[in-house]
Write an enzyme that holds these catalytic residues in place. Structure first.
Site, PDB file in Angstrom:
ATOM      1  N   ARG A   1       0.813  -1.227   0.000  1.00  0.00           N
ATOM      2  CA  ARG A   1       0.000   0.000   0.000  1.00  0.00           C
ATOM      3  C   ARG A   1       0.841   1.269   0.000  1.00  0.00           C
ATOM      4  O   ARG A   1       0.577   2.201  -0.765  1.00  0.00           O
ATOM      5  CB  ARG A   1      -0.927   0.008   1.227  1.00  0.00           C
ATOM      6  CG  ARG A   1      -2.200  -0.798   1.063  1.00  0.00           C
ATOM      7  CD  ARG A   1      -2.648  -1.347   2.391  1.00  0.00           C
ATOM      8  NE  ARG A   1      -1.627  -2.244   2.943  1.00  0.00           N
ATOM      9  CZ  ARG A   1      -1.470  -3.514   2.536  1.00  0.00           C
ATOM     10  NH1 ARG A   1      -2.296  -4.014   1.639  1.00  0.00           N
ATOM     11  NH2 ARG A   1      -0.510  -4.267   3.022  1.00  0.00           N
ATOM     12  N   THR A   2       1.837   1.342   0.888  1.00  0.00           N
ATOM     13  CA  THR A   2       2.599   2.585   1.010  1.00  0.00           C
ATOM     14  C   THR A   2       3.329   2.897  -0.285  1.00  0.00           C
ATOM     15  O   THR A   2       3.251   4.018  -0.811  1.00  0.00           O
ATOM     16  CB  THR A   2       3.591   2.502   2.179  1.00  0.00           C
ATOM     17  OG1 THR A   2       2.872   2.224   3.388  1.00  0.00           O
ATOM     18  CG2 THR A   2       4.348   3.816   2.345  1.00  0.00           C
TER      19      THR A   2
ATOM     20  N   LYS B   1      26.094  -4.658  -1.944  1.00  0.00           N
ATOM     21  CA  LYS B   1      27.539  -4.611  -2.169  1.00  0.00           C
ATOM     22  C   LYS B   1      28.270  -3.916  -1.023  1.00  0.00           C
ATOM     23  O   LYS B   1      29.489  -3.789  -1.055  1.00  0.00           O
ATOM     24  CB  LYS B   1      27.843  -3.869  -3.474  1.00  0.00           C
ATOM     25  CG  LYS B   1      27.190  -4.468  -4.709  1.00  0.00           C
ATOM     26  CD  LYS B   1      27.469  -3.604  -5.934  1.00  0.00           C
ATOM     27  CE  LYS B   1      26.755  -4.126  -7.165  1.00  0.00           C
ATOM     28  NZ  LYS B   1      26.963  -3.238  -8.343  1.00  0.00           N
TER      29      LYS B   1
ATOM     30  N   ARG C   1      11.511   3.790   2.817  1.00  0.00           N
ATOM     31  CA  ARG C   1      11.201   2.880   3.930  1.00  0.00           C
ATOM     32  C   ARG C   1      12.462   2.106   4.253  1.00  0.00           C
ATOM     33  O   ARG C   1      13.165   1.638   3.349  1.00  0.00           O
ATOM     34  CB  ARG C   1      10.078   1.919   3.573  1.00  0.00           C
ATOM     35  CG  ARG C   1       9.916   0.795   4.602  1.00  0.00           C
ATOM     36  CD  ARG C   1       8.665  -0.010   4.396  1.00  0.00           C
ATOM     37  NE  ARG C   1       7.493   0.790   4.742  1.00  0.00           N
ATOM     38  CZ  ARG C   1       6.253   0.297   4.761  1.00  0.00           C
ATOM     39  NH1 ARG C   1       6.033  -0.967   4.437  1.00  0.00           N
ATOM     40  NH2 ARG C   1       5.239   1.076   5.088  1.00  0.00           N
TER      41      ARG C   1
ATOM     42  N   HIS D   1       5.719   5.901  11.429  1.00  0.00           N
ATOM     43  CA  HIS D   1       5.136   5.779  10.092  1.00  0.00           C
ATOM     44  C   HIS D   1       4.232   6.997   9.884  1.00  0.00           C
ATOM     45  O   HIS D   1       3.001   6.885   9.844  1.00  0.00           O
ATOM     46  CB  HIS D   1       4.341   4.481   9.975  1.00  0.00           C
ATOM     47  CG  HIS D   1       4.068   4.047   8.562  1.00  0.00           C
ATOM     48  ND1 HIS D   1       4.279   4.876   7.468  1.00  0.00           N
ATOM     49  CD2 HIS D   1       3.579   2.875   8.061  1.00  0.00           C
ATOM     50  CE1 HIS D   1       3.933   4.227   6.364  1.00  0.00           C
ATOM     51  NE2 HIS D   1       3.501   3.021   6.692  1.00  0.00           N
TER      52      HIS D   1
END
Length: 293
Positions: free
Chosen positions: A40-41, A69, A90, A118
């Site tokens: 959703r986000t 890496k 995120r 959030h």
């Protein structure tokens, strides 16, 4: 954000809901960097960018980034900022967004940092509450489930401090609201009740019933997860004494904490809540770039 900032934000979200397609971000590039899984986000931020005319770059799988890496977060941010006007990120590390913001020459939007915060979810939650209750003031909000690792409920406390809420913290003892957040409530005169009770009678006082998922990915002890994962399951019969105006919210995804028979109850609002994320995130993208509709 002040009370006035939040109310202005909600008014802007309502305008975007009326007309979501606008050429406000033409020739802008939005980078979405998702070091943790998201549906959703990520999709709502990318949809918001596209509906506003921006182009989107980025990744949804950190395995395809140079982080595998050994590239540091700082170097990734400095590199991506060469290509984008705004970075939506995120990350699994608490405080990662603030760390990125210290070095980035372009705005950073926190799309979730570990179990910490959030904020964009909270803004769509506030819009959902305002739409369904007609106000943010003097509401009784029950937060249910994972209050220890649930970053959405932590952000909710901060945002609602302006609106005289009463919170019910409903969780097993292993997943109680962390002490620092209870201290935050004390410092900001936020009333709360802490309980393990989850019954039709206890739900009856709620204006908002905010369910959360017990997050398996946050547990280092999987035996502990197995013990608590099914502690609270909302079924339709449990809403027998709930207010007709009460709404059930959930940041999603759900696992089994809301039974599917709740979906057809008029008080279920979590799918509409997810739709509201589009309009809230359109506001965020325009506000951080100081673009006024």
């Amino acid at each position: 954000m002040t009370r006035e900032d939040i109310l202005d934000f909600l008014a802007r979200a309502a305008e975007f809901e009326k007309r979501p397609n606008r050429h406000l971000l033409d020739e802008r590039i939005v980078a979405t960097l998702f070091f943790e899984p998201s549906t959703r986000t990520r999709l709502s931020f990318e949809t918001a960018a596209n509906r506003l005319g921006a182009k989107v770059i980025g990744f949804a799988d950190p395995k395809v980034s140079s982080g595998v890496k050994g590239e540091t977060l700082k170097d990734t941010i400095m590199m991506v900022s060469n290509y984008a006007d705004i970075i939506v990120m995120r990350h699994f590390k608490e405080g990662a967004a603030a760390e990125a913001a210290k070095v980035s020459p372009v705005p950073i939007v926190n799309a979730g940092d570990g179990s910490n915060q959030h904020p964009s979810q909270t803004m769509l939650d506030l819009y959902s509450i305002y739409k369904t209750q007609g106000t943010l003031d003097n509401l009784t909000i029950h937060l249910v489930g994972d209050l220890k690792y649930g970053r959405t409920v932590h952000s909710m406390l901060q945002a609602m401090r302006h609106f005289n809420p009463t919170f019910h913290f409903v969780s097993p003892k292993e997943l109680r609201m962390p002490e620092e957040w209870k201290q935050y409530c004390h410092d900001n005169n936020i009333r709360y009740v802490e309980t393990e009770e989850f019954t039709p009678e206890s739900i009856a006082s709620a204006d908002i019933l905010y369910m959360t998922r017990v997050q398996r990915e946050r547990f280092t002890d999987l035996d502990e997860y197995e013990r608590v994962k099914d502690t609270y399951i909302l079924t339709r019969s449990m809403l027998s004494q709930a207010k007709e105006t009460m709404k059930v919210l959930h940041p999603l995804p759900r696992v089994n904490e809301i039974a599917e028979d709740v979906d057809d109850d008029p008080r279920a609002y979590y799918f509409q809540q997810a739709r509201n994320g589009l309009f809230a995130r359109e506001v965020i993208l325009t506000k951080v770039l100081d673009i006024h509709p």
